[in-house]
Enzyme design. Structure first.
Site, PDB file in Angstrom:
ATOM      1  CE1 TYR A   1       6.901  95.880  62.866  1.00 45.05           C
ATOM      2  CE2 TYR A   1       6.921  97.653  64.600  1.00 45.05           C
ATOM      3  CZ  TYR A   1       6.557  96.956  63.577  1.00 45.05           C
ATOM      4  OH  TYR A   1       5.247  96.596  63.591  1.00 45.05           O
TER       5      TYR A   1
ATOM      6  CG  HIS B   1       4.568  90.991  64.701  1.00 45.71           C
ATOM      7  ND1 HIS B   1       5.754  91.848  64.866  1.00 45.71           N
ATOM      8  CD2 HIS B   1       3.772  92.063  64.063  1.00 45.71           C
ATOM      9  CE1 HIS B   1       5.766  92.805  63.889  1.00 45.71           C
ATOM     10  NE2 HIS B   1       4.412  92.855  63.323  1.00 45.71           N
TER      11      HIS B   1
HETATM   12  P1  NAP Z   1       1.141 104.488  58.816  1.00 49.15           P
HETATM   13  O1  NAP Z   1       1.412 104.916  60.059  1.00 49.15           O
HETATM   14  O2  NAP Z   1      -0.174 104.513  58.154  1.00 49.15           O
HETATM   15  O3  NAP Z   1       2.175 105.575  57.651  1.00 49.15           O
HETATM   16  C1  NAP Z   1       3.466 105.868  58.046  1.00 49.15           C
HETATM   17  C2  NAP Z   1       3.914 106.651  56.705  1.00 49.15           C
HETATM   18  O4  NAP Z   1       3.212 107.608  56.579  1.00 49.15           O
HETATM   19  C3  NAP Z   1       5.391 107.183  56.941  1.00 49.15           C
HETATM   20  O5  NAP Z   1       5.917 106.808  55.532  1.00 49.15           O
HETATM   21  C4  NAP Z   1       5.318 108.573  57.124  1.00 49.15           C
HETATM   22  O6  NAP Z   1       6.459 109.222  56.578  1.00 49.15           O
HETATM   23  C5  NAP Z   1       4.122 108.957  56.475  1.00 49.15           C
HETATM   24  N1  NAP Z   1       3.328 109.739  57.318  1.00 49.15           N
HETATM   25  C6  NAP Z   1       2.831 109.979  58.685  1.00 49.15           C
HETATM   26  N2  NAP Z   1       2.197 110.920  59.056  1.00 49.15           N
HETATM   27  C7  NAP Z   1       2.063 111.731  57.817  1.00 49.15           C
HETATM   28  C8  NAP Z   1       1.518 112.703  57.392  1.00 49.15           C
HETATM   29  N3  NAP Z   1       0.928 113.661  58.493  1.00 49.15           N
HETATM   30  N4  NAP Z   1       1.398 113.214  56.409  1.00 49.15           N
HETATM   31  C9  NAP Z   1       2.066 112.536  55.384  1.00 49.15           C
HETATM   32  N5  NAP Z   1       2.615 111.416  55.492  1.00 49.15           N
HETATM   33  C10 NAP Z   1       2.745 110.998  56.772  1.00 49.15           C
HETATM   34  O7  NAP Z   1       1.638 103.203  58.467  1.00 49.15           O
HETATM   35  P2  NAP Z   1       2.722 102.142  59.312  1.00 49.15           P
HETATM   36  O8  NAP Z   1       3.908 102.522  59.661  1.00 49.15           O
HETATM   37  O9  NAP Z   1       2.410 100.938  58.393  1.00 49.15           O
HETATM   38  O10 NAP Z   1       1.739 101.834  60.602  1.00 49.15           O
HETATM   39  C11 NAP Z   1       1.872 102.596  61.684  1.00 49.15           C
HETATM   40  C12 NAP Z   1       2.508 101.745  62.885  1.00 49.15           C
HETATM   41  O11 NAP Z   1       1.857 100.515  63.010  1.00 49.15           O
HETATM   42  C13 NAP Z   1       4.007 101.162  62.503  1.00 49.15           C
HETATM   43  O12 NAP Z   1       4.891 102.117  62.258  1.00 49.15           O
HETATM   44  C14 NAP Z   1       4.175  99.847  63.496  1.00 49.15           C
HETATM   45  O13 NAP Z   1       4.418 100.438  64.751  1.00 49.15           O
HETATM   46  C15 NAP Z   1       2.461  99.366  63.539  1.00 49.15           C
HETATM   47  N6  NAP Z   1       2.243  98.248  62.301  1.00 49.15           N
HETATM   48  C16 NAP Z   1       2.099  97.118  63.066  1.00 49.15           C
HETATM   49  C17 NAP Z   1       1.861  96.145  62.277  1.00 49.15           C
HETATM   50  C18 NAP Z   1       1.502  94.746  62.655  1.00 49.15           C
HETATM   51  O14 NAP Z   1       1.497  93.854  61.993  1.00 49.15           O
HETATM   52  N7  NAP Z   1       1.153  94.500  63.980  1.00 49.15           N
HETATM   53  C19 NAP Z   1       1.849  96.170  60.580  1.00 49.15           C
HETATM   54  C20 NAP Z   1       2.241  97.498  60.376  1.00 49.15           C
HETATM   55  C21 NAP Z   1       2.486  98.406  61.350  1.00 49.15           C
HETATM   56  P3  NAP Z   1       7.149 110.312  57.573  1.00 49.15           P
HETATM   57  O15 NAP Z   1       7.919 109.402  58.643  1.00 49.15           O
HETATM   58  O16 NAP Z   1       7.994 110.926  56.651  1.00 49.15           O
HETATM   59  O17 NAP Z   1       6.044 111.182  58.252  1.00 49.15           O
END
Ligand code: NAP
Length: 278
Positions: A53, A111
């Site tokens: 990241y 990962h």
């Molecule tokens: P997510 O958590 O589903 O969504 C994050 C997005 O949603 C951000 O743009 C955030 O914006 C917004 N958001 C969060 N809460 C919200 C709410 N209550 N209302 C409206 N919008 C909201 O997606 P993600 O970041 O892809 O997944 C979460 C975590 O999983 C990642 O950050 C990472 O640590 C991990 N991940 C792992 C992998 C892997 O391959 N292992 C892949 C993807 C993700 P704001 O910041 O403006 O709130």
């Protein structure tokens, strides 16, 4: 805070915090740190990050956010498959520890599966564990067949979690991987649980349920991932209002009528689908 039990006997919060796409923008730094710290205050003390990241920038930001409160945090980070060889994983882990400014990563994940033999990565993880640089290890983006290969190679109860894409739009794991995890005692860590804040949150079915429960669609989407007691959900937010909404998911219980409405809008899988990933 609801917790999920890991094989090593520790309990981690069912709701944690993701960190993808944070740490790279200096102007956003203070808000990102404030959001993570608020999340910690609200009990979301599991933080997920990765060396990938922002090329380490997210780990650095996490290090700053948890400074002075390391003891209360369960820290998860991930090594890239290209760094998952026995010697390379040592270097990668030490570099992550330096950026995080901590002496130990609680849970260190591969990962995704790459070209390096799984047995070699496991040996590397076990060496890190023996040296106390990591507490335990796990994997990410592993489908059932990958998990079977892994479990065949690892010591009993070696792997502590499998972090995979799971949200209302991606329910494929309910067909097999979720059950496999339950049978093996390996909890799923659900990533992108609010669909990356995209169109999912405007879906009429979610909007209706949010109105019924006087919460937000994100809160409903998260509560839905948390309905299984073996799932850890890790939404990312750099917005304090969103962090509060997300934390509220812990107090929302969806009833049978809600779950039926969700199944109608987002049908569960009827057969095997290859594991989706981002
Ligand atoms: P997510 O958590 O589903 O969504 C994050 C997005 O949603 C951000 O743009 C955030 O914006 C917004 N958001 C969060 N809460 C919200 C709410 N209550 N209302 C409206 N919008 C909201 O997606 P993600 O970041 O892809 O997944 C979460 C975590 O999983 C990642 O950050 C990472 O640590 C991990 N991940 C792992 C992998 C892997 O391959 N292992 C892949 C993807 C993700 P704001 O910041 O403006 O709130």
């Amino acid at each position: 805070m609801r917790t999920v039990r890991l094989h090593n006997g520790s309990r981690v919060p069912a709701l944690g915090q993701g960190t993808w796409r944070i740490g790279s923008d200096r102007a956003a730094r203070a808000a990102e740190i404030a959001a993570l710290r608020l999340g910690l205050d609200l009990g979301m003390t599991l933080i997920d990050t990765a060396e990938m990241y922002g090329d380490g920038a997210a780990e650095e930001l996490v290090g700053e956010a948890i400074a002075g409160r390391r003891e209360g945090v369960f820290l998860v980070s991930k090594v890239l498959p290209s760094n998952a060889g026995k010697a390379a994983v040592q270097r990668a882990c030490r570099a992550s520890l330096k950026r995080l400014n901590v002496e130990r990563i609680d849970l260190y994940l591969l990962h995704w599966r790459g070209s390096i033999a799984l047995g070699e990565t496991i040996d590397g993880f076990e060496a890190l564990r023996r040296d106390g640089l990591i507490g335990d290890w796990g994997v990410s983006n592993f489908d059932v067949s990958d998990m079977q290969d892994l479990v065949g190679l690892a010591r009993p109860n070696g792997c502590l979690t499998n972090q995979v894409l799971y949200n209302l739009e991606y329910r494929g794991i309910e067909f097999d991987l979720l059950r496999y995890g339950v049978e093996q005692g390996i909890p799923i860590m659900a990533y992108s649980p609010v669909g990356q804040g995209g169109a999912l949150l405007d879906h009429p079915a979610l909007v209706r349920l949010a109105a019924k429960h006087e919460c937000t669609p994100a809160c409903v989407a998260l509560a839905w991932t948390l309905r299984h007691d073996t799932i850890i959900s890790i939404p990312k937010s750099a917005n304090v209002a969103h962090v509060r909404e997300n934390a509220a998911a812990l107090s929302l219980t969806l009833d049978a009528e809600d779950l039926a409405a969700i199944d109608q809008a987002f049908p569960p899988p009827r057969g095997k689908t290859p594991l989706a990933l981002l």
